[in-house]
Design an enzyme around this catalytic site. Structure first.
Site, short mmCIF file in Angstrom:
data_model
loop_
_atom_site.label_atom_id
_atom_site.label_comp_id
_atom_site.label_asym_id
_atom_site.label_seq_id
_atom_site.Cartn_x
_atom_site.Cartn_y
_atom_site.Cartn_z
N PHE A 4 0.86 -1.19 0.00
CA PHE A 4 0.00 0.00 0.00
C PHE A 4 0.89 1.23 0.00
CE2 PHE A 4 -2.39 3.56 1.56
CZ PHE A 4 -3.55 3.46 0.81
N ASP A 19 9.12 2.97 2.11
CA ASP A 19 7.93 3.74 2.46
C ASP A 19 7.66 3.51 3.94
OD1 ASP A 19 5.40 4.69 3.00
OD2 ASP A 19 4.49 3.93 1.15
N LYS A 47 2.20 11.05 7.31
CA LYS A 47 1.35 10.79 8.49
C LYS A 47 1.85 11.49 9.77
CE LYS A 47 -1.29 7.00 6.77
NZ LYS A 47 -0.94 5.86 5.94
C1 LIG Z 1 -1.14 5.99 4.41
C2 LIG Z 1 -0.05 5.47 3.57
C3 LIG Z 1 0.28 6.04 2.33
C4 LIG Z 1 -0.54 7.14 1.70
O1 LIG Z 1 -0.59 8.31 2.45
P1 LIG Z 1 -1.75 9.38 2.14
O2 LIG Z 1 -1.39 10.54 3.03
O3 LIG Z 1 -3.05 8.74 2.51
O4 LIG Z 1 -1.68 9.71 0.70
C5 LIG Z 1 1.35 5.53 1.64
N1 LIG Z 1 2.09 4.52 2.13
C6 LIG Z 1 1.80 3.93 3.31
C7 LIG Z 1 2.66 2.82 3.80
C8 LIG Z 1 0.72 4.37 4.07
O5 LIG Z 1 0.42 3.77 5.23
#
Ligand SMILES: *Cc1c(COP(=O)(O)O)cnc(C)c1O
Length: 399
Positions: free
Chosen positions: A141, A226, A255
Protein backbone atom coordinates in the site's frame (compact mmCIF):
# COMPACT_ATOMS: atom_id res chain seq x y z
CA UNK A 1 -25.95 20.66 17.58
CA UNK A 2 -27.20 17.87 15.28
CA UNK A 3 -27.05 14.30 16.56
CA UNK A 4 -24.46 11.77 15.42
CA UNK A 5 -27.18 10.04 13.41
CA UNK A 6 -28.09 13.25 11.55
CA UNK A 7 -24.46 14.06 10.85
CA UNK A 8 -23.89 10.59 9.39
CA UNK A 9 -26.96 11.00 7.16
CA UNK A 10 -25.74 14.34 5.81
CA UNK A 11 -22.25 12.98 5.26
CA UNK A 12 -23.56 9.94 3.40
CA UNK A 13 -25.96 12.05 1.33
CA UNK A 14 -23.46 14.66 0.13
CA UNK A 15 -20.18 12.75 0.36
CA UNK A 16 -18.91 10.25 -2.20
CA UNK A 17 -19.01 6.77 -0.73
CA UNK A 18 -15.33 5.91 -1.01
CA UNK A 19 -15.16 4.89 2.67
CA UNK A 20 -17.22 2.66 4.96
CA UNK A 21 -16.61 4.20 8.39
CA UNK A 22 -17.79 2.78 11.69
CA UNK A 23 -20.96 4.64 12.79
CA UNK A 24 -19.23 6.95 15.26
CA UNK A 25 -18.94 10.75 14.89
CA UNK A 26 -15.93 12.22 16.61
CA UNK A 27 -16.28 15.78 17.79
CA UNK A 28 -13.34 16.20 20.17
CA UNK A 29 -10.08 14.45 21.00
CA UNK A 30 -7.21 14.56 23.46
CA UNK A 31 -4.24 12.20 23.71
CA UNK A 32 -5.44 8.65 23.10
CA UNK A 33 -9.12 9.52 23.71
CA UNK A 34 -11.89 10.84 21.47
CA UNK A 35 -15.47 11.92 22.21
CA UNK A 36 -18.57 11.66 20.05
CA UNK A 37 -21.32 14.29 19.68
CA UNK A 38 -23.27 12.82 22.59
CA UNK A 39 -20.24 13.01 24.84
CA UNK A 40 -19.44 9.28 24.85
CA UNK A 41 -15.73 8.62 25.26
CA UNK A 42 -13.70 6.12 23.20
CA UNK A 43 -10.10 4.97 23.24
CA UNK A 44 -8.57 5.45 19.79
CA UNK A 45 -6.84 2.25 18.70
CA UNK A 46 -6.21 3.34 15.11
CA UNK A 47 -4.52 6.76 15.47
CA UNK A 48 -5.70 7.83 12.01
CA UNK A 49 -3.64 5.01 10.49
CA UNK A 50 -0.63 5.99 12.64
CA UNK A 51 -0.78 9.72 11.85
CA UNK A 52 -1.40 10.71 15.48
CA UNK A 53 1.52 8.94 17.14
CA UNK A 54 1.99 11.98 19.40
CA UNK A 55 -1.65 11.79 20.56
CA UNK A 56 -4.59 13.92 19.47
CA UNK A 57 -4.23 17.68 19.80
CA UNK A 58 -0.82 17.54 21.45
CA UNK A 59 -0.55 20.90 23.26
CA UNK A 60 2.93 21.76 21.95
CA UNK A 61 2.00 20.95 18.36
CA UNK A 62 -1.27 22.88 18.56
CA UNK A 63 0.61 25.83 20.07
CA UNK A 64 3.07 25.76 17.15
CA UNK A 65 0.11 25.71 14.77
CA UNK A 66 -1.52 28.71 16.44
CA UNK A 67 1.69 30.71 16.72
CA UNK A 68 2.63 30.15 13.09
CA UNK A 69 -0.94 30.78 11.90
CA UNK A 70 -0.69 34.29 13.34
CA UNK A 71 2.49 34.99 11.36
CA UNK A 72 2.34 33.44 7.88
CA UNK A 73 0.79 30.18 6.66
CA UNK A 74 1.66 29.92 2.98
CA UNK A 75 4.13 31.60 0.69
CA UNK A 76 4.38 29.05 -2.13
CA UNK A 77 7.89 28.06 -3.09
CA UNK A 78 8.13 31.09 -5.36
CA UNK A 79 9.62 32.75 -2.26
CA UNK A 80 11.56 31.43 0.71
CA UNK A 81 9.90 31.18 4.10
CA UNK A 82 11.66 31.36 7.46
CA UNK A 83 10.46 27.93 8.70
CA UNK A 84 11.34 25.47 5.94
CA UNK A 85 15.15 25.41 6.10
CA UNK A 86 15.39 24.48 9.77
CA UNK A 87 12.66 21.85 9.44
CA UNK A 88 14.45 20.20 6.49
CA UNK A 89 17.74 20.27 8.42
CA UNK A 90 16.03 18.68 11.41
CA UNK A 91 14.41 15.86 9.44
CA UNK A 92 17.62 15.20 7.43
CA UNK A 93 19.66 14.93 10.63
CA UNK A 94 17.06 12.69 12.24
CA UNK A 95 17.17 10.25 9.31
CA UNK A 96 20.88 10.76 8.56
CA UNK A 97 20.10 11.91 5.02
CA UNK A 98 21.57 14.75 2.95
CA UNK A 99 18.49 16.26 1.37
CA UNK A 100 14.71 16.36 1.68
CA UNK A 101 11.82 17.33 -0.56
CA UNK A 102 8.59 18.37 1.19
CA UNK A 103 5.15 17.48 -0.11
CA UNK A 104 1.74 17.11 1.56
CA UNK A 105 0.13 13.68 1.40
CA UNK A 106 1.87 10.36 1.56
CA UNK A 107 0.82 9.40 -1.95
CA UNK A 108 2.37 12.60 -3.29
CA UNK A 109 5.63 11.79 -1.55
CA UNK A 110 5.59 8.29 -3.09
CA UNK A 111 4.95 9.88 -6.51
CA UNK A 112 7.90 12.19 -5.83
CA UNK A 113 10.12 9.22 -4.96
CA UNK A 114 9.04 7.47 -8.19
CA UNK A 115 9.98 10.55 -10.22
CA UNK A 116 13.31 10.93 -8.40
CA UNK A 117 14.44 7.33 -8.89
CA UNK A 118 13.35 7.30 -12.53
CA UNK A 119 15.30 10.46 -13.30
CA UNK A 120 18.26 9.08 -11.32
CA UNK A 121 18.07 5.98 -13.53
CA UNK A 122 18.17 8.04 -16.72
CA UNK A 123 20.83 10.50 -15.64
CA UNK A 124 23.11 8.36 -13.41
CA UNK A 125 22.51 4.72 -14.37
CA UNK A 126 22.24 5.37 -18.11
CA UNK A 127 18.92 3.57 -18.48
CA UNK A 128 17.42 4.20 -21.95
CA UNK A 129 14.60 6.76 -22.17
CA UNK A 130 11.26 5.59 -20.76
CA UNK A 131 12.62 2.14 -19.89
CA UNK A 132 13.10 2.57 -16.12
CA UNK A 133 11.57 -0.18 -14.04
CA UNK A 134 10.65 -0.11 -10.37
CA UNK A 135 10.06 -3.31 -8.41
CA UNK A 136 7.33 -3.35 -5.75
CA UNK A 137 5.71 -6.05 -3.60
CA UNK A 138 2.41 -7.86 -3.77
CA UNK A 139 -0.12 -6.53 -1.25
CA UNK A 140 1.72 -3.20 -1.01
CA UNK A 141 0.00 0.00 0.00
CA UNK A 142 1.55 3.27 -1.13
CA UNK A 143 -1.49 5.50 -1.67
CA UNK A 144 -4.32 6.12 -4.11
CA UNK A 145 -3.13 8.28 -7.01
CA UNK A 146 -3.29 6.89 -10.52
CA UNK A 147 0.40 6.03 -10.77
CA UNK A 148 0.54 4.58 -7.27
CA UNK A 149 -2.45 2.28 -7.84
CA UNK A 150 -0.77 1.16 -11.06
CA UNK A 151 1.55 -0.97 -8.93
CA UNK A 152 -1.07 -2.17 -6.46
CA UNK A 153 -1.92 -5.87 -6.52
CA UNK A 154 -5.36 -5.16 -5.03
CA UNK A 155 -7.89 -5.64 -7.82
CA UNK A 156 -10.38 -3.17 -6.30
CA UNK A 157 -7.80 -0.38 -6.16
CA UNK A 158 -7.19 -0.62 -9.92
CA UNK A 159 -10.45 -1.84 -11.42
CA UNK A 160 -12.11 0.88 -13.51
CA UNK A 161 -9.28 3.38 -13.16
CA UNK A 162 -7.13 2.48 -16.18
CA UNK A 163 -5.17 3.09 -18.29
CA UNK A 164 -2.52 2.57 -15.65
CA UNK A 165 1.09 3.77 -15.53
CA UNK A 166 3.61 1.23 -16.88
CA UNK A 167 7.10 0.54 -15.53
CA UNK A 168 6.40 -1.47 -12.39
CA UNK A 169 6.99 -5.12 -11.57
CA UNK A 170 5.51 -7.01 -8.60
CA UNK A 171 7.21 -9.69 -6.53
CA UNK A 172 6.20 -11.49 -3.32
CA UNK A 173 6.87 -9.59 -0.08
CA UNK A 174 9.48 -11.01 2.25
CA UNK A 175 11.25 -13.04 -0.45
CA UNK A 176 14.74 -11.64 -1.10
CA UNK A 177 15.59 -14.13 -3.85
CA UNK A 178 12.48 -13.01 -5.76
CA UNK A 179 14.01 -9.52 -5.76
CA UNK A 180 17.34 -10.81 -7.03
CA UNK A 181 15.56 -12.68 -9.84
CA UNK A 182 13.37 -9.73 -10.80
CA UNK A 183 16.17 -7.20 -11.19
CA UNK A 184 17.09 -6.44 -14.80
CA UNK A 185 19.35 -3.89 -16.50
CA UNK A 186 16.61 -1.23 -16.39
CA UNK A 187 15.70 -1.68 -12.72
CA UNK A 188 16.22 1.62 -10.94
CA UNK A 189 14.62 0.97 -7.57
CA UNK A 190 12.94 -1.42 -5.18
CA UNK A 191 10.07 0.26 -3.32
CA UNK A 192 8.92 -1.55 -0.18
CA UNK A 193 7.31 -1.07 3.24
CA UNK A 194 9.41 -2.50 6.11
CA UNK A 195 6.15 -3.87 7.53
CA UNK A 196 3.07 -3.95 5.30
CA UNK A 197 0.54 -2.03 7.38
CA UNK A 198 -2.56 -1.98 5.18
CA UNK A 199 -1.98 -5.58 4.12
CA UNK A 200 -2.63 -6.47 7.77
CA UNK A 201 0.63 -5.66 9.58
CA UNK A 202 2.63 -8.26 7.67
CA UNK A 203 6.14 -8.57 9.11
CA UNK A 204 8.76 -9.99 6.73
CA UNK A 205 11.10 -12.82 7.80
CA UNK A 206 14.05 -11.92 10.05
CA UNK A 207 16.96 -10.57 8.00
CA UNK A 208 14.86 -9.67 4.94
CA UNK A 209 15.82 -5.99 4.81
CA UNK A 210 19.51 -6.82 5.27
CA UNK A 211 19.39 -9.19 2.30
CA UNK A 212 17.42 -6.66 0.27
CA UNK A 213 19.99 -3.97 1.09
CA UNK A 214 22.83 -6.21 -0.06
CA UNK A 215 21.04 -7.17 -3.31
CA UNK A 216 20.23 -3.54 -4.15
CA UNK A 217 23.87 -2.55 -3.54
CA UNK A 218 25.17 -5.34 -5.74
CA UNK A 219 22.92 -4.32 -8.67
CA UNK A 220 23.09 -0.52 -8.29
CA UNK A 221 19.37 -0.42 -7.51
CA UNK A 222 18.02 2.21 -5.11
CA UNK A 223 16.28 0.91 -1.99
CA UNK A 224 13.22 3.08 -1.35
CA UNK A 225 11.48 2.52 1.98
CA UNK A 226 7.93 3.74 2.46
CA UNK A 227 7.85 4.42 6.21
CA UNK A 228 4.75 6.59 6.04
CA UNK A 229 3.03 4.21 8.47
CA UNK A 230 5.93 2.38 10.14
CA UNK A 231 8.16 5.41 10.70
CA UNK A 232 8.40 7.96 13.50
CA UNK A 233 8.34 5.69 16.52
CA UNK A 234 5.42 3.45 15.66
CA UNK A 235 7.29 0.13 15.62
CA UNK A 236 9.51 0.86 18.61
CA UNK A 237 12.35 2.59 16.74
CA UNK A 238 12.35 6.03 15.16
CA UNK A 239 12.41 4.24 11.78
CA UNK A 240 11.45 0.62 11.30
CA UNK A 241 14.59 -0.11 9.23
CA UNK A 242 16.66 0.52 12.37
CA UNK A 243 15.51 -2.88 13.68
CA UNK A 244 17.59 -4.37 10.85
CA UNK A 245 20.66 -2.13 11.08
CA UNK A 246 20.40 -0.91 7.50
CA UNK A 247 19.73 2.42 5.80
CA UNK A 248 17.63 3.00 2.69
CA UNK A 249 18.73 5.16 -0.25
CA UNK A 250 15.39 6.93 -0.26
CA UNK A 251 13.04 7.29 2.73
CA UNK A 252 9.41 8.38 2.43
CA UNK A 253 7.69 9.85 5.49
CA UNK A 254 4.22 11.29 6.05
CA UNK A 255 1.35 10.79 8.49
CA UNK A 256 2.87 11.30 12.00
CA UNK A 257 5.45 13.80 10.76
CA UNK A 258 2.91 16.51 11.58
CA UNK A 259 1.38 14.68 14.55
CA UNK A 260 -1.84 14.39 12.58
CA UNK A 261 -2.35 18.14 12.42
CA UNK A 262 -1.69 18.93 8.75
CA UNK A 263 -0.85 16.90 5.65
CA UNK A 264 2.95 16.98 5.58
CA UNK A 265 5.17 14.44 3.84
CA UNK A 266 8.82 14.33 2.82
CA UNK A 267 11.14 12.34 0.61
CA UNK A 268 14.65 12.03 2.02
CA UNK A 269 17.75 10.91 0.16
CA UNK A 270 21.27 11.78 -0.94
CA UNK A 271 22.39 14.81 -2.90
CA UNK A 272 22.96 12.43 -5.80
CA UNK A 273 19.35 11.25 -5.94
CA UNK A 274 17.38 14.36 -4.96
CA UNK A 275 19.89 16.45 -6.89
CA UNK A 276 18.26 15.21 -10.11
CA UNK A 277 15.48 17.77 -9.61
CA UNK A 278 16.07 21.11 -11.26
CA UNK A 279 13.86 24.19 -10.85
CA UNK A 280 10.61 23.49 -12.65
CA UNK A 281 10.93 19.67 -12.60
CA UNK A 282 8.58 19.15 -9.69
CA UNK A 283 6.62 21.10 -7.13
CA UNK A 284 3.64 21.65 -4.87
CA UNK A 285 1.86 24.85 -3.84
CA UNK A 286 1.48 23.82 -0.21
CA UNK A 287 4.52 21.51 0.08
CA UNK A 288 7.07 23.13 2.39
CA UNK A 289 4.68 25.82 3.57
CA UNK A 290 5.66 27.63 6.78
CA UNK A 291 2.62 26.35 8.67
CA UNK A 292 3.42 22.73 7.82
CA UNK A 293 7.12 23.18 8.53
CA UNK A 294 6.53 24.77 11.94
CA UNK A 295 4.02 22.10 12.94
CA UNK A 296 6.12 19.19 11.67
CA UNK A 297 9.29 20.49 13.31
CA UNK A 298 7.47 20.60 16.63
CA UNK A 299 5.87 17.20 16.07
CA UNK A 300 9.34 15.68 15.53
CA UNK A 301 10.59 17.33 18.73
CA UNK A 302 7.68 15.79 20.63
CA UNK A 303 8.59 12.31 19.37
CA UNK A 304 12.16 12.77 20.61
CA UNK A 305 11.49 14.61 23.88
CA UNK A 306 8.77 12.21 24.97
CA UNK A 307 10.82 9.18 23.86
CA UNK A 308 7.81 7.84 21.99
CA UNK A 309 9.74 5.18 20.08
CA UNK A 310 10.96 3.62 23.35
CA UNK A 311 7.44 3.90 24.70
CA UNK A 312 6.06 2.06 21.66
CA UNK A 313 8.66 -0.65 22.16
CA UNK A 314 7.92 -1.14 25.88
CA UNK A 315 4.15 -0.83 25.81
CA UNK A 316 3.82 -2.65 22.49
CA UNK A 317 5.99 -5.54 23.65
CA UNK A 318 3.88 -6.04 26.77
CA UNK A 319 0.60 -5.65 24.90
CA UNK A 320 1.67 -8.16 22.25
CA UNK A 321 2.59 -10.67 24.97
CA UNK A 322 -0.87 -10.26 26.48
CA UNK A 323 -2.57 -10.73 23.12
CA UNK A 324 -0.48 -13.80 22.44
CA UNK A 325 -1.47 -15.15 25.82
CA UNK A 326 -5.16 -14.97 24.92
CA UNK A 327 -6.57 -18.44 24.81
CA UNK A 328 -9.12 -17.98 22.10
CA UNK A 329 -10.81 -20.14 19.56
CA UNK A 330 -11.14 -17.06 17.35
CA UNK A 331 -7.54 -15.85 17.01
CA UNK A 332 -5.30 -17.38 14.36
CA UNK A 333 -2.24 -15.31 15.25
CA UNK A 334 -0.95 -12.02 16.60
CA UNK A 335 1.78 -10.10 14.78
CA UNK A 336 3.51 -6.75 14.57
CA UNK A 337 6.23 -4.65 16.19
CA UNK A 338 6.01 -1.92 18.80
CA UNK A 339 2.51 -0.45 18.79
CA UNK A 340 1.75 -1.60 15.23
CA UNK A 341 -0.01 -4.86 16.01
CA UNK A 342 -2.72 -6.98 14.47
CA UNK A 343 -4.86 -9.94 15.35
CA UNK A 344 -5.60 -12.30 12.48
CA UNK A 345 -8.93 -14.08 13.04
CA UNK A 346 -9.63 -17.69 12.19
CA UNK A 347 -11.85 -18.42 9.19
CA UNK A 348 -14.50 -19.72 11.57
CA UNK A 349 -14.56 -16.53 13.68
CA UNK A 350 -16.57 -14.51 11.14
CA UNK A 351 -15.70 -11.05 9.81
CA UNK A 352 -13.41 -8.62 11.62
CA UNK A 353 -15.90 -5.80 11.05
CA UNK A 354 -18.46 -7.20 13.50
CA UNK A 355 -15.80 -7.38 16.25
CA UNK A 356 -14.82 -3.77 15.53
CA UNK A 357 -18.48 -2.78 15.89
CA UNK A 358 -18.73 -4.63 19.21
CA UNK A 359 -15.54 -2.99 20.47
CA UNK A 360 -16.89 0.40 19.42
CA UNK A 361 -20.02 -0.20 21.52
CA UNK A 362 -17.74 -0.84 24.49
CA UNK A 363 -15.68 2.29 23.83
CA UNK A 364 -12.69 1.05 21.82
CA UNK A 365 -12.18 2.26 18.24
CA UNK A 366 -10.44 -0.27 16.01
CA UNK A 367 -10.69 -0.77 12.27
CA UNK A 368 -10.60 -3.99 10.33
CA UNK A 369 -8.19 -4.40 7.47
CA UNK A 370 -9.27 -7.04 4.94
CA UNK A 371 -12.09 -9.22 6.20
CA UNK A 372 -10.28 -11.10 8.96
CA UNK A 373 -7.66 -8.79 10.47
CA UNK A 374 -7.97 -6.15 13.21
CA UNK A 375 -5.15 -3.66 13.59
CA UNK A 376 -4.23 -2.29 17.02
CA UNK A 377 -2.30 0.99 16.72
CA UNK A 378 -3.09 3.44 19.54
CA UNK A 379 -1.33 6.80 19.88
CA UNK A 380 2.13 6.19 21.36
CA UNK A 381 1.34 8.47 24.31
CA UNK A 382 -1.35 6.06 25.56
CA UNK A 383 -1.30 5.30 29.32
CA UNK A 384 -0.48 1.73 30.24
CA UNK A 385 -3.67 1.48 32.32
CA UNK A 386 -5.70 2.44 29.25
CA UNK A 387 -3.97 -0.30 27.28
CA UNK A 388 -4.86 -2.71 30.09
CA UNK A 389 -8.47 -1.60 29.90
CA UNK A 390 -8.46 -2.10 26.11
CA UNK A 391 -7.10 -5.59 26.64
CA UNK A 392 -9.98 -6.51 28.96
CA UNK A 393 -12.45 -5.42 26.26
CA UNK A 394 -10.59 -7.36 23.56
CA UNK A 395 -10.58 -10.39 25.85
CA UNK A 396 -14.35 -10.11 26.37
CA UNK A 397 -14.93 -10.04 22.60
CA UNK A 398 -12.30 -12.49 21.39
CA UNK A 399 -11.49 -14.60 24.43
C1 LIG B 1 -1.14 5.99 4.41
C2 LIG B 1 -0.05 5.47 3.57
C3 LIG B 1 0.28 6.04 2.33
C4 LIG B 1 -0.54 7.14 1.70
O1 LIG B 1 -0.59 8.31 2.45
P1 LIG B 1 -1.75 9.38 2.14
O2 LIG B 1 -1.39 10.54 3.03
O3 LIG B 1 -3.05 8.74 2.51
O4 LIG B 1 -1.68 9.71 0.70
C5 LIG B 1 1.35 5.53 1.64
N1 LIG B 1 2.09 4.52 2.13
C6 LIG B 1 1.80 3.93 3.31
C7 LIG B 1 2.66 2.82 3.80
C8 LIG B 1 0.72 4.37 4.07
O5 LIG B 1 0.42 3.77 5.23
Amino acid sequence: MPSSKEIIETTEKYGAHNYHPLPVVIAKAEGAWVWDCEGKKYLDFLSAYSAVNQGHCHPAIIQALKDQADLVTLTSRAFHNDQLGSFLEQVCKLADMQMALPMNTGAEAVETAVKAVRKWGYTKKQVADDQAEIICCNDNFHGRTTTVISFSSEEQYRQGFGPLTPGFKLIPFGDASALENAIGPNTVAFLVEPIQGEAGVVVPPEGYLKQVREICDRHNVLLVLDEIQTGLGRTGKMFCYQHDGIKPDVLVLGKAISGGVLPVSVVLSSNEVLGVFNPGDHGSTFGGCPLGAAVAGTALNVLIEEKLAERASDLGGRFKDKLQGLTSGKVELVRGKGLLLAVVLKETAGGAREYCEQLMEKGLLCKETHHNIIRFAPPLVIDEKDLDWAFTLIKEILG
